[in-house]
Design an enzyme around this catalytic site. Structure first.
Site, short mmCIF file in Angstrom:
data_model
loop_
_atom_site.label_atom_id
_atom_site.label_comp_id
_atom_site.label_asym_id
_atom_site.label_seq_id
_atom_site.Cartn_x
_atom_site.Cartn_y
_atom_site.Cartn_z
N PRO A 149 3.29 20.53 -7.57
CA PRO A 149 4.29 20.97 -6.47
C PRO A 149 3.29 21.20 -5.17
CG PRO A 149 3.94 22.62 -7.80
CD PRO A 149 3.08 21.59 -8.65
N TYR B 201 -4.98 17.63 -22.50
CA TYR B 201 -5.96 18.09 -21.40
C TYR B 201 -7.45 18.63 -22.25
CZ TYR B 201 -1.74 18.17 -18.74
OH TYR B 201 -0.67 18.04 -18.13
N ARG C 288 -1.48 18.69 -5.33
CA ARG C 288 -2.94 18.57 -5.94
C ARG C 288 -3.61 19.58 -5.14
NH1 ARG C 288 -3.46 12.86 -9.36
NH2 ARG C 288 -1.15 12.77 -9.32
#
Length: 327
Positions: free
Chosen positions: A204, A56, A207
């Protein structure tokens, strides 16, 4: 904050965690200072599961998380991942889980995170050039050395998961799981439960879509959600109708659509945790409160009626090779 025991090896986390990816990539510009405050606020609220990855932002996210947990390391269940590789921010990802690189990946993550151990270390994606047994074998060595406490896999195939679990103690698996994407329920969830492995659902909130506040027309040109088929054409029209029904039910229950979506996921089993991502302390508090929502059998039945698995349309987009596609 309620807790969940994930797997059979002793790992316990908050039921709602914090996914940190969007603080460094894919969801548009972010404010580092606000992201650090969000991580700190998560710990204040009892959100212990803090999820990041070496990929990330090409390490930027781990550095942010390290700043966020500084001085409070023992209050966090720190999860990071290896296997998806970026040389620098903005680079396309590639897969690398070669055994001769894993130890260096772990050492670099420890340095960026400012800690001497990782609570939960995931193989982010299985490298097709490396037998999964070889990758998890090195991961198990890291556990023996005290650098890692528990092991996990992300988005592996069922066959890969079974092989990995036969080679090393796997505590958790991580997959996209929400009302909006339920493909793992066919094979992965039953297998994980047979093997005694906990399940962590990423995205969950679809997005961000299931909050009812996502404005697709306001997304930046490089936002990772733009190529997602679920947000395009006829699929989006169908999904908007399902979202409207979800929102209507949430209003009747006096909670937000996002809280309803999170409560639904937690209701799928005591072996399930969720890691919604946010960069906002206010949104974080809303997500955390979803752990207090107990949906009745009637509410779950109504939810399955108005927003069932078949109510949603479109295949998801993933920057790595997807595990499966919706047909």
């Amino acid at each position: 904050m309620i807790t969940r025991a994930l797997g059979s090896h002793g790992l316990t986390t908050s039921a709602i965690g914090l996914g940190c990816m969007g603080m460094s990539q894919d969801y548009g510009p972010a404010d580092d200072a606000e992201s650090v405050r969000t991580i700190q606020r998560a710990i204040d609220l009892g959100v212990t599961l803090i999820d990041t990855s070496m990929s990330y932002g090409a390490g930027h996210n781990e550095e942010l998380v390290g700043r966020g947990i500084a001085g409070r390391r023992e209050q966090a269940v720190l999860a990071t991942k290896f296997g998806i590789w970026r040389e620098k921010q903005g680079d396309p990802p590639s897969l690398n889980a070669r055994p001769d690189r894993i130890r260096r990946f772990c050492e670099d993550s420890l340095s960026r995170l400012g800690t001497d151990y990782i609570d939960l270390y995931y193989l982010h994606r299985v490298d097709p050039t490396v037998p999964v047994e070889e990758s998890v074998g090195v991961m198990a060595e890291l556990v023996a050395e005290g650098k890692v406490r528990y092991l996990g896999l992300s988005e592996s195939s069922p066959e890969e998961l079974a092989r990995a679990a036969a080679a090393a103690p796997i505590s958790t698996i991580q997959y996209e799981w929400s009302l909006f994407w339920r493909e793992l329920e066919d094979d992965v969830v039953p297998l994980a439960r047979r093997l005694g492995i906990g399940i962590v659902g990423f995205s969950p909130l679809g997005r961000g879509y299931l909050t009812g506040t996502l404005r697709l027309e306001e997304l930046g040109a490089h936002d990772d959600r733009l190529p997602d088929q679920r947000f395009q054409g006829d699929a989006l029209t169908r999904n908007n109708a399902s979202l409207a029904e979800l929102t209507k039910l949430s209003e009747e229950l006096d909670i937000t659509p996002g809280q309803l979506a999170l409560a639904w996921l937690l209701a799928q089993g005591e072996d399930v945790a969720a890691i919604p991502g946010t960069r906002s302390p206010a949104r974080l508090a809303e997500n955390a409160t979803a752990a207090d929502v107990s949906l009745s059998a009637e509410a779950l039945e109504r939810l399955d009626s108005v927003a069932s698995r078949s109510a949603w349309a479109g295949d998801r987009f993933s920057y790595a090779v997807p595990r499966t596609s919706r047909t």
